[in-house]
Design a protein around this motif. Sequence first.
Motif, PDB file in Angstrom:
ATOM      1  N   LYS A 144       0.821  -1.205   0.000  1.00  0.00           N
ATOM      2  CA  LYS A 144       0.000   0.000   0.000  1.00  0.00           C
ATOM      3  C   LYS A 144       0.863   1.266   0.000  1.00  0.00           C
ATOM      4  N   ILE A 145       1.989   1.207   0.711  1.00  0.00           N
ATOM      5  CA  ILE A 145       2.900   2.357   0.719  1.00  0.00           C
ATOM      6  C   ILE A 145       3.436   2.620  -0.685  1.00  0.00           C
ATOM      7  N   MET A 146       3.883   1.571  -1.354  1.00  0.00           N
ATOM      8  CA  MET A 146       4.442   1.723  -2.693  1.00  0.00           C
ATOM      9  C   MET A 146       3.394   2.235  -3.683  1.00  0.00           C
ATOM     10  N   ALA A 147       2.153   1.783  -3.519  1.00  0.00           N
ATOM     11  CA  ALA A 147       1.084   2.222  -4.419  1.00  0.00           C
ATOM     12  C   ALA A 147       0.801   3.715  -4.274  1.00  0.00           C
ATOM     13  N   ALA A 148       0.940   4.236  -3.065  1.00  0.00           N
ATOM     14  CA  ALA A 148       0.736   5.671  -2.843  1.00  0.00           C
ATOM     15  C   ALA A 148       1.992   6.469  -3.174  1.00  0.00           C
TER      16      ALA A 148
END
Length: 269
Positions: free
Chosen positions: A135-139
Amino acid sequence: MNKNRVVTIMNKELLEIKKDKATLTSLFIIPIIFSIILPLLIIIGGTRNALIQNVSGINQFLGNLSVKFLPNNIPHSQIGTYALFIYFFIPLFLLIPIIVSTVIASTSFVGEKENKTLEGLLYTPVTDSELILGKIMAAAIPSVFITWGSILIYGIILDTVGLTIFGRVIFPNVVWITVGFVLVPVITFLSILLVIMVSQRVSSSKSAQSVSMILILPLIGLIISQASGLLIFNVLVTLLLAFILVIIDFVIFKIVVKKFNREKITLNL
């Protein structure tokens, strides 16, 4: 940690972001203002333009900026303009990844809570660290690329239209390169971590954005100190700050993963 699972979660999140046209549109408002509108106003009107003079902090910045940061081959009449473009705008562009990543990340866990799609994800064999990192990488990816794109557009405008003002190309310099490729990613990572930390405890994306912005205020304060001329992001300061933020990112990531409670989140859906 299974990299394939992280990539799968990241791709899923990116697909959801791509579908949200309203959010995507809003993400480009601040970058357009900072990278196009404001620099063109300064180029067209100069630092004595009444509109520019009303921008908070510019006069204080120019008064506090040391001459040691200014090159000798810039026309004296354009020193103020040069200082604004090369130093004053840095904190503005550091705000872009913070704002963009906060908006995107706040819809991550909370958005899935609101859409009732998080429960199925929590019951998969994905580990907590894989889920959070995905989720961090997606944001982070769209936030960083939007910031890089804004810096690129800003540089093109500055070096084409501003060539007649300075008589030479002034952008990018080593400070902007260091800020863009080193400081922007670590600041983005920290912003997202704080948002995810808050998102586990609130029920709406608006609440997540509000609380996380409060947590990010010290970081924003540090950035604004550059705009006052009291702290200048030279290469040494930028690398030192990036090193400190990398350590903070690692510590907070471990805390977020450790405090992540699937059972509690599931019961609160």
